[in-house]
Every structure is written in C-alpha cells, then in structure tokens.
Design an enzyme around this catalytic site. Structure first.
Site, mmCIF file in Angstrom:
data_model
loop_
_atom_site.group_PDB
_atom_site.id
_atom_site.type_symbol
_atom_site.label_atom_id
_atom_site.label_comp_id
_atom_site.label_asym_id
_atom_site.label_seq_id
_atom_site.Cartn_x
_atom_site.Cartn_y
_atom_site.Cartn_z
ATOM 1 N N HIS A 1 0.690 -0.995 -0.168
ATOM 2 C CA HIS A 1 -0.179 -0.085 0.233
ATOM 3 C C HIS A 1 0.936 1.521 -0.206
ATOM 4 C CE1 HIS A 1 0.935 -0.677 4.226
ATOM 5 N NE2 HIS A 1 0.262 0.289 4.642
ATOM 6 N N HIS B 1 1.413 3.791 1.973
ATOM 7 C CA HIS B 1 1.952 4.449 2.972
ATOM 8 C C HIS B 1 3.521 4.588 3.019
ATOM 9 C CE1 HIS B 1 -1.967 3.947 5.640
ATOM 10 N NE2 HIS B 1 -1.934 4.890 4.810
ATOM 11 N N ASP C 1 6.083 4.306 5.099
ATOM 12 C CA ASP C 1 6.842 2.994 5.754
ATOM 13 C C ASP C 1 6.804 1.760 4.839
ATOM 14 O OD1 ASP C 1 4.200 3.099 6.531
ATOM 15 O OD2 ASP C 1 4.721 1.884 8.288
ATOM 16 N N HIS C 2 5.980 1.863 3.706
ATOM 17 C CA HIS C 2 5.893 0.565 2.956
ATOM 18 C C HIS C 2 6.382 0.836 1.596
ATOM 19 C CE1 HIS C 2 3.631 -1.839 5.891
ATOM 20 N NE2 HIS C 2 3.426 -0.620 6.149
ATOM 21 N N HIS D 1 -7.596 -0.439 5.248
ATOM 22 C CA HIS D 1 -6.632 0.304 5.759
ATOM 23 C C HIS D 1 -6.302 1.416 4.672
ATOM 24 C CE1 HIS D 1 -3.257 1.204 8.445
ATOM 25 N NE2 HIS D 1 -2.363 1.195 7.138
ATOM 26 N N ASP E 1 -0.523 -4.122 5.867
ATOM 27 C CA ASP E 1 -1.125 -3.601 7.280
ATOM 28 C C ASP E 1 -2.671 -3.826 7.324
ATOM 29 O OD1 ASP E 1 1.302 -2.609 7.819
ATOM 30 O OD2 ASP E 1 0.707 -0.512 7.793
ATOM 31 N N HIS F 1 4.327 -5.505 10.123
ATOM 32 C CA HIS F 1 4.990 -4.689 11.666
ATOM 33 C C HIS F 1 4.901 -5.978 12.682
ATOM 34 C CE1 HIS F 1 4.485 -0.374 10.458
ATOM 35 N NE2 HIS F 1 3.626 -0.994 9.773
#
Length: 260
Positions: free
Chosen positions: A54, A56, A58-59, A112, A135, A174
């Site tokens: 996705h 975001h 941090d991905h 998400h 996530d 995570h």
C-alpha cells in the site's frame, strides 16, 4: 521458495521472496532499500520485482531509491492506491511470475487503504504457500480503518484472506504481535490458545526474535478480528453480526492502552 524477513525502520518488516532455482527475488515493501539490496547480494540473488502492499511511506517510501539502485526493477502496486514509484499497477486476481516455479496472486484487501494489495505466493508442490498482508492482517490484529469501512475489513480478513489454505504462512508489515495478543485476551479471556501465543510472543521478543510468520489456521483460532463469525465472539462484544463485531472490536482497540 525461500523467504527472508528484513527488519526496517522502527517496527516494519520488509521481505525477500527468493526463487532458489533461478536466483531471482521479489522485495516486499522495501522501506530501507539499501538493507534489502544488501540482503539480496548476500544471498546471491537478483532483485527483479517490488511488491508494494500500500501507499503509506513506511511501505512504499523506498521504491524510488530501489529503482535507482536496480534500474530494471519492476514495482507493483494496487491500481487505485497511488503507490510511489509504481511501474505496474495490479488488480485483484492478477498473477505475477517469479521464475518458473513461483506464482504471485494479487488479492485486493481494502480498508486500511482503498487500494491495499496482499500477495499470495505459491511455489512448487509440497511447499506451504505464503501471504504478505501489509497492514491489513497482523498477527492477532488488523490495520486501522484509515480509508475504508468495517464491511471492507470483514471482506478482506474473513472472506478473502480467511479462505486461503490454513497452512498458508502469514508475513505481515509490522511487529505488533505482543500488544495484539494482550488486547485479544480482553476480547476472549477464556481462549487458552491466545494465552499460549502471548507467552510465546513475549519469549520471542525477549530473545530478540521475530514473531512472524503465523498461519491462516492460527489466525482463525487466535485473532479476534478473524473470529467475528463466531456467535460467542459476537456475544462477548455485545453485537449480533460479524460486521458489527469487527467494527466494535476495532473501536475498542483504537482506544485500548496496554498495561505495563
């Protein structure tokens, strides 16, 4: 098929999926590209693909950099998720080959984010499949409903992912497992399997070890968000339908604070 986990940032996991026959690899959510590239080099494999779950940061935030390091790499991401650096947009049901034995099935698992993709990976006969859930599905938990609804998360978790073969290994985005099990006990205090998995997760973390992978079978036994079809779980949270229950459990989790 060989799978390596690569801890990144504060509590993220990136992964390498390796075709041991062809020495080709796919990187899942390479948030720290140099770490992932170094792991590929150490294992003597060529990075061919990036699988982005996705959008975001941090991905997907490492995608541009990994394209600089490996100019020919293909970056896959959900067609409606506006993934940074994406070269190949995917839809639910699309398949991506990694060499001649590994097949990657794209599963649209929205909530998400609206375009979130989980990647279901199968290898040669006799190997347990794996799913990279970003996530959407965590061990004993799920992602926050940032862009979607309880109906979507129910469909993503309990229908799309819940219907995968029970031995499917679950690799999430995570390391949230210990706190997730602490919360799960508040939903199902009599679930002995949750208590056992919490004790195991605590021991893993004390030893500096990861808690991934789980399996779909284990999640169906211990993840409250994947157990909302059970009348007993609905009753425990004062609800009368699976969607109502998943909404209620998520709202509780959003305000829950772990005890010291």
């Amino acid at each position: 098929m060989k799978i390596l986990h690569i801890p990144c940032l504060e509590d993220n996991y990136s992964y390498l999926v390796i075709n041991e026959k062809t020495k080709e690899a796919a990187a899942v959510d390479p948030a720290e590209p140099h770490k992932v590239f170094r792991a590929a080099q150490e294992n003597g494999v060529h990075l061919k693909l990036v699988l982005t779950t996705h959008h975001h940061w941090d991905h997907a935030g490492g995608n541009d950099k990994i394209k600089q390091i490996v100019p020919a790499i293909k970056v896959y991401g959900g067609s409606v998720d506006n993934v940074r650096g994406c070269t190949n947009k995917v839809e639910n049901g699309d398949r991506i080959p990694l060499g001649d034995e590994i097949s990657i099935l794209c599963l649209h698992t929205p909530c998400h984010t609206q375009g979130h993709i989980s990647y279901y990976v199968t290898g040669k006969d006799g190997e347990d499949p794996a799913v990279f859930t970003g996530d959407t599905l965590f061990i004993a938990g799920c992602g926050k409903f940032f862009e979607g609804t309880a109906e979507q998360m129910y469909q993503s978790l309990c229908v799309t992912l819940g219907s995968l073969p029970k031995p499917t290994r679950v690799f999430c985005g995570h390391e949230y497992t210990e706190k997730n099990f602490q919360f799960a006990i508040t939903v199902e205090p009599d679930n002995e399997k949750i208590r056992q998995k919490l004790a195991w997760a605590q021991q893993q973390r004390r030893s500096g070890l990861p808690t991934i992978p789980s399996t779909i079978g284990e999640e169906l036994e211990t993840n409250p968000f994947m157990r909302v079809d059970l009348p007993d779980v609905q009753r425990k949270v004062g609800c009368k339908s699976p969607v109502e229950a998943i909404r209620e459990i998520r709202q509780r989790k959003d305000t829950w604070k772990p005890t010291a």
